[in-house]
Design an enzyme around this catalytic site. Structure first.
Site, PDB file in Angstrom:
ATOM      1  CG  LEU A  29      -1.831  -1.280   1.311  1.00  0.00           C
ATOM      2  CD1 LEU A  29      -2.674  -1.198   2.557  1.00  0.00           C
ATOM      3  CD2 LEU A  29      -2.637  -1.564   0.113  1.00  0.00           C
ATOM      4  CG  HIS A  30       1.082   3.420  -3.247  1.00  0.00           C
ATOM      5  ND1 HIS A  30      -0.154   4.182  -3.668  1.00  0.00           N
ATOM      6  CD2 HIS A  30       0.957   2.424  -4.318  1.00  0.00           C
ATOM      7  CE1 HIS A  30      -0.634   3.848  -4.773  1.00  0.00           C
ATOM      8  NE2 HIS A  30       0.190   2.546  -5.147  1.00  0.00           N
ATOM      9  CG  HIS A  33      -3.190   1.140  -2.477  1.00  0.00           C
ATOM     10  ND1 HIS A  33      -1.608   1.040  -2.418  1.00  0.00           N
ATOM     11  CD2 HIS A  33      -3.609   0.490  -3.163  1.00  0.00           C
ATOM     12  CE1 HIS A  33      -1.589   0.173  -3.347  1.00  0.00           C
ATOM     13  NE2 HIS A  33      -2.706  -0.359  -3.781  1.00  0.00           N
ATOM     14  CD  GLN A  57      -5.276  -8.605 -10.888  1.00  0.00           C
ATOM     15  OE1 GLN A  57      -6.385  -8.796  -9.972  1.00  0.00           O
ATOM     16  NE2 GLN A  57      -4.976  -7.404 -10.844  1.00  0.00           N
ATOM     17  N   GLY A 144      -9.707   3.195  -7.772  1.00  0.00           N
ATOM     18  CA  GLY A 144      -8.997   4.361  -8.295  1.00  0.00           C
ATOM     19  C   GLY A 144      -8.997   4.579  -9.800  1.00  0.00           C
ATOM     20  CE  LYS A 145     -11.874  10.172 -11.381  1.00  0.00           C
ATOM     21  NZ  LYS A 145     -12.188  11.674 -11.679  1.00  0.00           N
ATOM     22  CD  GLN A 150      -8.552  -2.596 -11.332  1.00  0.00           C
ATOM     23  OE1 GLN A 150      -7.862  -3.598 -11.675  1.00  0.00           O
ATOM     24  NE2 GLN A 150      -8.569  -1.937 -10.277  1.00  0.00           N
TER      25      GLN A 150
HETATM   26  O1  PAF Z   1      -6.244  -2.824  -8.565  1.00  0.00           O
HETATM   27  C1  PAF Z   1      -5.851  -3.702  -7.995  1.00  0.00           C
HETATM   28  O2  PAF Z   1      -5.133  -3.564  -6.928  1.00  0.00           O
HETATM   29  C2  PAF Z   1      -6.565  -5.036  -8.411  1.00  0.00           C
HETATM   30  O3  PAF Z   1      -6.870  -5.104  -9.976  1.00  0.00           O
HETATM   31  C3  PAF Z   1      -7.706  -5.409  -7.596  1.00  0.00           C
HETATM   32  C4  PAF Z   1      -8.877  -4.458  -8.054  1.00  0.00           C
HETATM   33  C5  PAF Z   1      -7.598  -5.314  -6.170  1.00  0.00           C
HETATM   34  C6  PAF Z   1      -8.259  -6.975  -8.047  1.00  0.00           C
HETATM   35  O4  PAF Z   1      -7.221  -7.867  -7.794  1.00  0.00           O
END
Ligand code: PAF
Length: 281
Positions: A29-30, A33, A57, A144-145, A150
């Site tokens: 986390l930064h 986040h 992913q 987040g944008k 996504q």
């Molecule tokens: O943006 C992310 O960190 C990831 O794509 C997420 C939304 C947590 C899904 O794994």
């Protein structure tokens, strides 16, 4: 902050509550986040975060194994923003059997831009996000944008599956020199870190061109020029493109004459690190 590892513990902690605000993450986390967490805290109670590095992913050649895992430090950071509950399942918990049901993302959204260069990425994201939504059952979820496409994939999925969750966008946080905050910035060596804000600058220049000369052929030239500028600086760009915010389709002349409806998106590799960024205009 309570930390739970299983869905059973998560449901027990939440009881009958379905009013949580949820921020899913892959950890490391930064400040970007943490700003999403603050946004979540303002939007609903309790604030639930998740940390799960989602294998689905990542393509086989990507950085799943080396993705930074910094659990203890992440927990400290989450405590500073008043996170109430952290869901941190392991793979056996979230994928107890092979995940053969997947969310297929639509043609024209899941297979463009990021989806073109990372085939299967949005299927992996949408699948884990749907699962996490099923576990947490939040009222609100913050995305987040910075990961613009996504955010749109998640919004469309929620709409089309009638999920009772309101998706709240969080603004991109930037370092003082303009570099968008990202967990992958940690991969950059000092020389690359100094060069990295050039991606944001290239998107700014592209947006200025597009806003100044509103014709699709001029836009195509500006996009090529933006890619060439980065290449000349040692980058390997995948794409730098202007799209409509509403559906990420290429803009027509009428769209280009409509300021406030467009977004410039880019992805480029600097050394071995692939960075993405975007700019609404
Ligand atoms: O943006 C992310 O960190 C990831 O794509 C997420 C939304 C947590 C899904 O794994």
């Amino acid at each position: 902050m309570q930390i739970v590892r299983t869905t059973r513990e998560l449901r027990a902690a939440l009881g009958a509550r379905h009013d949580a605000a949820f921020v899913p993450t892959m950890g490391n986390l930064h400040e970007g986040h943490l700003s999403l967490m603050r946004r979540g805290k303002a939007a609903g109670q309790p604030l639930v975060a998740s940390i799960f590095v989602n294998r689905l992913q990542f393509a086989p050649h990507e950085d799943f194994a080396s993705y930074p895992r910094t659990f203890e430090v992440d927990c400290e950071k989450l405590r500073t923003v008043g996170c109430d509950l952290l869901f941190a399942p392991d793979e056996r918990e979230l994928y107890p059997v092979e995940q053969t049901f997947r969310v297929r993302t639509p043609h024209g959204l899941g297979d463009i831009l990021e989806g073109e260069f990372r085939p299967g990425f949005f299927e992996g994201v949408a699948t884990v996000v749907l699962k996490l939504f099923g576990c947490v059952q939040p009222a609100v979820a913050v995305f987040g944008k910075k990961d613009y496409q996504q955010l749109m994939v998640v919004r469309r999925m929620v709409e089309q599956f009638n999920l009772p969750i309101s998706i709240v966008p969080g603004e991109t946080m930037r370092e003082a020199d303009g570099l968008a905050m990202s967990s992958r910035n940690g991969y950059l060596d000092p020389g690359e870190r100094a060069e990295a804000p050039a991606l944001a600058r290239a998107l700014q220049a592209l947006a200025q061109h597009a806003a100044g000369d509103g014709s699709p052929p001029a836009l195509a030239d500006a996009q090529h020029e933006a890619m060439a500028t980065l290449r000349a600086r040692g980058w390997k760009p995948d794409y730098l493109e202007v799209r409509r915010r509403i559906d990420l389709a290429p803009p027509r002349a009428a769209d280009l004459a409509n300021p406030g409806t467009l977004v410039a998106l880019g992805a480029a590799r600097l050394g071995t690190t692939r960075l993405i960024d975007n700019l609404e205009f």
